[in-house]
Motif scaffolding. Structure first.
Motif, short mmCIF file in Angstrom:
data_model
loop_
_atom_site.label_atom_id
_atom_site.label_comp_id
_atom_site.label_asym_id
_atom_site.label_seq_id
_atom_site.Cartn_x
_atom_site.Cartn_y
_atom_site.Cartn_z
N PRO A 1 54.52 -45.25 -43.81
CA PRO A 1 55.28 -44.67 -42.69
C PRO A 1 55.05 -45.43 -41.36
O PRO A 1 55.99 -45.64 -40.60
CB PRO A 1 54.78 -43.23 -42.60
N ALA A 2 53.82 -45.85 -41.11
CA ALA A 2 53.52 -46.58 -39.87
C ALA A 2 54.26 -47.92 -39.83
O ALA A 2 54.83 -48.30 -38.79
CB ALA A 2 52.01 -46.80 -39.73
N ASP A 3 54.27 -48.64 -40.96
CA ASP A 3 54.98 -49.92 -41.00
C ASP A 3 56.49 -49.72 -40.91
O ASP A 3 57.19 -50.53 -40.28
CB ASP A 3 54.63 -50.69 -42.28
N ALA A 4 56.99 -48.65 -41.50
CA ALA A 4 58.44 -48.36 -41.42
C ALA A 4 58.83 -48.06 -39.98
O ALA A 4 59.86 -48.55 -39.49
CB ALA A 4 58.79 -47.19 -42.34
N ARG A 5 58.00 -47.27 -39.27
CA ARG A 5 58.28 -46.97 -37.87
C ARG A 5 58.25 -48.24 -37.02
O ARG A 5 59.09 -48.44 -36.15
CB ARG A 5 57.25 -45.98 -37.31
N ALA A 6 57.27 -49.10 -37.27
CA ALA A 6 57.15 -50.35 -36.52
C ALA A 6 58.37 -51.23 -36.74
O ALA A 6 58.88 -51.85 -35.80
CB ALA A 6 55.87 -51.09 -36.93
N ALA A 7 58.87 -51.27 -37.98
CA ALA A 7 60.07 -52.07 -38.27
C ALA A 7 61.27 -51.52 -37.51
O ALA A 7 62.08 -52.29 -36.96
CB ALA A 7 60.34 -52.07 -39.77
N VAL A 8 61.39 -50.20 -37.44
CA VAL A 8 62.49 -49.58 -36.70
C VAL A 8 62.38 -49.88 -35.22
O VAL A 8 63.37 -50.24 -34.56
CB VAL A 8 62.54 -48.05 -36.94
N GLU A 9 61.18 -49.75 -34.66
CA GLU A 9 60.98 -50.03 -33.24
C GLU A 9 61.36 -51.47 -32.91
O GLU A 9 62.03 -51.73 -31.91
CB GLU A 9 59.53 -49.76 -32.83
N THR A 10 60.96 -52.40 -33.74
CA THR A 10 61.29 -53.81 -33.52
C THR A 10 62.79 -54.02 -33.60
O THR A 10 63.38 -54.68 -32.75
CB THR A 10 60.57 -54.70 -34.55
N ALA A 11 63.42 -53.45 -34.61
CA ALA A 11 64.87 -53.60 -34.78
C ALA A 11 65.63 -53.00 -33.61
O ALA A 11 66.60 -53.60 -33.10
CB ALA A 11 65.32 -52.96 -36.10
N LEU A 12 65.21 -51.84 -33.14
CA LEU A 12 65.87 -51.21 -31.99
C LEU A 12 65.71 -52.05 -30.72
O LEU A 12 66.66 -52.26 -29.98
CB LEU A 12 65.30 -49.80 -31.74
N GLU B 1 64.38 -43.46 -46.91
CA GLU B 1 64.28 -43.37 -48.37
C GLU B 1 64.05 -44.75 -49.00
O GLU B 1 63.24 -44.89 -49.91
CB GLU B 1 65.56 -42.74 -48.93
N ARG B 2 64.72 -45.75 -48.48
CA ARG B 2 64.55 -47.10 -49.02
C ARG B 2 63.15 -47.64 -48.72
O ARG B 2 62.52 -48.25 -49.58
CB ARG B 2 65.60 -48.04 -48.47
N ALA B 3 62.65 -47.42 -47.51
CA ALA B 3 61.31 -47.88 -47.16
C ALA B 3 60.27 -47.21 -48.07
O ALA B 3 59.34 -47.88 -48.55
CB ALA B 3 61.01 -47.56 -45.69
N ARG B 4 60.43 -45.91 -48.34
CA ARG B 4 59.51 -45.21 -49.23
C ARG B 4 59.56 -45.80 -50.63
O ARG B 4 58.52 -46.07 -51.24
CB ARG B 4 59.83 -43.72 -49.27
#
Length: 127
Positions: free
Chosen positions: A105-116, A96-99
């Motif tokens: 959505p692609a950049d939000a997923r990439a940020a999550v992948e990097t953080a994980l 919700e915050r990323a939106r």
């Protein structure tokens, strides 16, 4: 319950305690409903300040690993459901915050992948 704290480690003592209790709860070494020692008792046993143990217990409670029940003490929680529920809530909040920030959505997923990847690397685990 077996815990040890290495005062020379780079990881702070409260985090060492939190990690060990969380791992033992996750693997069944500390069964659901087990009453943990009081903050003072564990602090004495480990040779630490009570505030250090209290911080570990607070973080474990925030993570859903333990539940505090007043006079009944601090008990190991049923972590499976709680952990997944808390992770889903955090993921929803992030999405919700990323939106709202206008992140694709692609950049939000990439940020999550990097953080994980970073979080699990630091913990010595594979993401």
């Amino acid at each position: 319950m077996q815990l040890s704290v290495d005062p020379a480690a780079a990881t702070p003592p409260y985090e060492q305690i939190r990690e060990q209790i969380a791992e033992q709860a996750r693997t069944g070494g500390l069964p659901t409903g087990l009453r943990l020692p009081t903050v003072r008792a564990l602090a004495e046993q480990l040779g630490l300040a009570a505030g250090t143990v209290a911080r570990a217990y607070r973080e474990l409670e925030a993570d859903g690993v333990v539940e505090t029940h007043g006079r009944r003490g601090t008990l190991i929680a049923a972590t499976g459901d709680t952990a997944h529920r808390l992770a889903a809530a955090a993921a929803t909040e992030y999405a919700e915050r990323a939106r709202r920030l206008g992140v694709s959505p692609a950049d939000a997923r990439a940020a999550v992948e990097t953080a994980l990847r970073l979080a699990y690397q630091e913990a010595g685990e594979e993401a």
